[in-house]
Design a protein around this motif. Structure first.
Motif, mmCIF file in Angstrom:
data_model
loop_
_atom_site.group_PDB
_atom_site.id
_atom_site.type_symbol
_atom_site.label_atom_id
_atom_site.label_comp_id
_atom_site.label_asym_id
_atom_site.label_seq_id
_atom_site.Cartn_x
_atom_site.Cartn_y
_atom_site.Cartn_z
ATOM 1 N N ASP A 87 0.827 -1.208 0.000
ATOM 2 C CA ASP A 87 0.000 0.000 0.000
ATOM 3 C C ASP A 87 0.863 1.260 0.000
ATOM 4 O O ASP A 87 0.636 2.202 0.772
ATOM 5 N N VAL A 88 1.870 1.265 -0.896
ATOM 6 C CA VAL A 88 2.788 2.394 -1.012
ATOM 7 C C VAL A 88 2.577 3.071 -2.358
ATOM 8 O O VAL A 88 2.516 2.413 -3.390
ATOM 9 N N GLU A 89 2.463 4.397 -2.332
ATOM 10 C CA GLU A 89 2.271 5.160 -3.560
ATOM 11 C C GLU A 89 3.627 5.412 -4.229
ATOM 12 O O GLU A 89 4.548 5.973 -3.618
ATOM 13 N N MET A 90 3.775 4.993 -5.495
ATOM 14 C CA MET A 90 5.026 5.182 -6.239
ATOM 15 C C MET A 90 4.681 5.697 -7.644
ATOM 16 O O MET A 90 4.695 4.935 -8.620
ATOM 17 N N PRO A 91 4.363 6.984 -7.759
ATOM 18 C CA PRO A 91 3.870 7.508 -9.041
ATOM 19 C C PRO A 91 4.876 7.428 -10.187
ATOM 20 O O PRO A 91 4.484 7.192 -11.338
ATOM 21 N N ILE A 92 6.163 7.630 -9.914
ATOM 22 C CA ILE A 92 7.143 7.562 -11.006
ATOM 23 C C ILE A 92 7.272 6.131 -11.505
ATOM 24 O O ILE A 92 7.252 5.873 -12.722
ATOM 25 N N THR A 93 7.364 5.193 -10.588
ATOM 26 C CA THR A 93 7.449 3.781 -10.971
ATOM 27 C C THR A 93 6.193 3.345 -11.705
ATOM 28 O O THR A 93 6.264 2.616 -12.707
ATOM 29 N N ASP A 94 5.041 3.781 -11.221
ATOM 30 C CA ASP A 94 3.765 3.458 -11.863
ATOM 31 C C ASP A 94 3.742 3.965 -13.304
ATOM 32 O O ASP A 94 3.366 3.249 -14.238
ATOM 33 N N THR A 95 4.174 5.207 -13.491
ATOM 34 C CA THR A 95 4.168 5.799 -14.823
ATOM 35 C C THR A 95 5.170 5.105 -15.747
ATOM 36 O O THR A 95 4.884 4.856 -16.921
ATOM 37 N N MET A 96 6.356 4.756 -15.212
ATOM 38 C CA MET A 96 7.360 4.066 -16.039
ATOM 39 C C MET A 96 6.865 2.688 -16.459
ATOM 40 O O MET A 96 7.064 2.252 -17.592
ATOM 41 N N SER A 97 6.216 1.985 -15.555
ATOM 42 C CA SER A 97 5.683 0.665 -15.890
ATOM 43 C C SER A 97 4.646 0.772 -16.995
ATOM 44 O O SER A 97 4.647 -0.017 -17.954
ATOM 45 N N ALA A 98 3.765 1.773 -16.905
ATOM 46 C CA ALA A 98 2.742 1.962 -17.925
ATOM 47 C C ALA A 98 3.363 2.325 -19.271
ATOM 48 O O ALA A 98 2.942 1.831 -20.324
ATOM 49 N N LEU A 99 4.393 3.152 -19.246
ATOM 50 C CA LEU A 99 5.053 3.551 -20.484
ATOM 51 C C LEU A 99 5.774 2.377 -21.131
ATOM 52 O O LEU A 99 5.693 2.174 -22.355
ATOM 53 N N LEU A 100 6.474 1.577 -20.328
ATOM 54 C CA LEU A 100 7.216 0.433 -20.859
ATOM 55 C C LEU A 100 6.294 -0.615 -21.468
ATOM 56 O O LEU A 100 6.696 -1.344 -22.381
ATOM 57 N N HIS A 101 5.072 -0.680 -20.950
ATOM 58 C CA HIS A 101 4.102 -1.630 -21.485
ATOM 59 C C HIS A 101 3.150 -0.971 -22.496
ATOM 60 O O HIS A 101 2.102 -1.527 -22.826
ATOM 61 N N GLU A 102 3.543 0.241 -22.914
ATOM 62 C CA GLU A 102 2.843 0.966 -23.976
ATOM 63 C C GLU A 102 1.368 1.217 -23.649
ATOM 64 O O GLU A 102 0.515 1.223 -24.530
ATOM 65 N N LYS A 103 1.113 1.471 -22.367
ATOM 66 C CA LYS A 103 -0.237 1.826 -21.947
ATOM 67 C C LYS A 103 -0.463 3.336 -22.006
ATOM 68 O O LYS A 103 -1.607 3.795 -22.002
ATOM 69 N N VAL A 104 0.643 4.095 -22.020
ATOM 70 C CA VAL A 104 0.569 5.547 -22.156
ATOM 71 C C VAL A 104 1.658 5.999 -23.127
ATOM 72 O O VAL A 104 2.649 5.300 -23.349
ATOM 73 N N THR A 105 1.493 7.179 -23.698
ATOM 74 C CA THR A 105 2.512 7.766 -24.563
ATOM 75 C C THR A 105 3.490 8.583 -23.725
ATOM 76 O O THR A 105 3.248 8.838 -22.529
#
Length: 335
Positions: free
Chosen positions: A300-318
């Motif tokens: 239950d830890v918030e990690m916005p940079i890691t979250d965003t990098m994971s989404a980008l690497l999996h091509e979920k966001v531009t």
């Protein structure tokens, strides 16, 4: 007369070669295990690793072999420097040759996909050893600089402080200063998460963002790394040390950093596949981002940079969506 310590270094990659040189310069007898016979032959015959550092002469007493049993015979330390995602399979084949008193030292900075385990946890599980026989070496250590003899330092973390001190002595040279710690969790998480943050900093640089943006990512990256580490039982002070802030700054700022370089390729418009081909070597942040994010959710830890990098690497966001997602988060107190 005190007997010289001995170490087996698996493998002959860039960081493994650098650590082998450190050990040899510190007076430790070193055997490097190389997968390829031509690398082992070159180390034995020419005292050089032709694939990574053909211009650097290795200590004369350093030897190499392709035989894991021969490398491990009588070794006081087994130093593991292989990709985190291949550790489980490789170690299973080497484990029968590990001596009953050998201390296993991990240089790996990644989290295993699927299990979400740190390297030290995989080692205890696969090798069947107690946690006090597993140490971690982590810090701001760029292999090229170390091979050139430039000053560096690192943390040796182990639950058994005697083992930590023994490895500290085995790798202490005029240019390499090791400190000791008992916080294995903090050292491993600092080393793993900084790779993901370095991807973000590299992307910012590749997109033409300035030092302000990069400093923001480093600082907030340290904050989310510390939150996760503390939630998993680490000491927050560890993340302000060599294996935390020190490693983070080096990996995020140096052009020698694989993760920063990979991120820069992405920021310049390359796809993940293109960046992988251009970087050529293992980029742990790419492999570990999703596993780190899973740990964050489990705790239950918030990690916005890691979250965003994971989404980008999996091509979920531009790229633009990723940048906007980080900058448009609700303002809050800094902590």
């Amino acid at each position: 007369m005190t007997q010289r310590p001995s170490a087996a270094v698996f493998s002959a990659g860039s960081w493994g070669t650098a650590l082998a040189k450190i050990l040899g310069d510190a007076g430790t007898d070193v055997t490097v295990h190389a997968r390829r016979s031509e690398i082992a032959d070159a180390i034995n015959r020419e005292h050089r690793n032709p694939h990574y550092f053909p211009d650097i002469e290795l200590p004369a007493a350093l030897t190499a072999t392709t035989d894991p049993a021969a490398a491990l015979t009588g070794a006081d330390f087994l130093v593991l420097s292989i990709p985190a995602q291949t550790l489980r399979t490789a170690l299973a084949s080497w484990a029968p040759h590990i001596g009953s008193d050998t201390v296993i030292v991990s240089l790996m900075k990644g989290i295993e996909q699927g299990s979400h385990l740190r390297a030290s946890q995989i080692i205890t599980e696969v090798a069947g050893v107690n946690a006090d026989r597993v140490a971690v070496l982590s810090g701001p250590n760029l292999a090229r600089e170390i091979m050139d003899g430039q000053p560096a330092a690192a943390t040796v973390a182990c639950p058994d402080q005697d083992a930590a001190h023994r490895f500290q002595r085995a790798c202490h040279t005029p240019y390499f200063r090791p400190y000791t710690s008992s916080d294995v969790t903090g050292c491993e998480l600092g080393g793993a998460v900084k790779n993901v943050i370095a991807l973000a900093v590299g992307i910012a640089d590749g997109m033409g963002m300035g030092h302000n943006a990069q400093a923001m990512l480093i600082t907030r990256g340290l904050a989310e790394t510390t939150r996760l580490a503390v939630a998993m039982g680490a000491d927050a002070a560890t993340l302000a040390g060599l294996s935390g802030l020190g490693d983070l700054v080096t990996t995020c700022s140096s052009p020698l950093s694989r993760n920063r370089t990979f991120g820069s390729h992405l920021g310049q418009g390359m796809s993940v596949q293109e960046a992988t081909a251009a970087t050529r070597q293992t980029t742990e942040g790419v492999k570990s981002a999703e596993a780190i994010l899973a740990l964050a959710r489990d705790h239950d830890v918030e990690m916005p940079i890691t979250d965003t990098m994971s989404a980008l690497l999996h091509e979920k966001v531009t790229l633009d969506e990723a940048a906007a997602a980080l900058m448009q988060r609700p303002p809050k107190p800094e902590r």
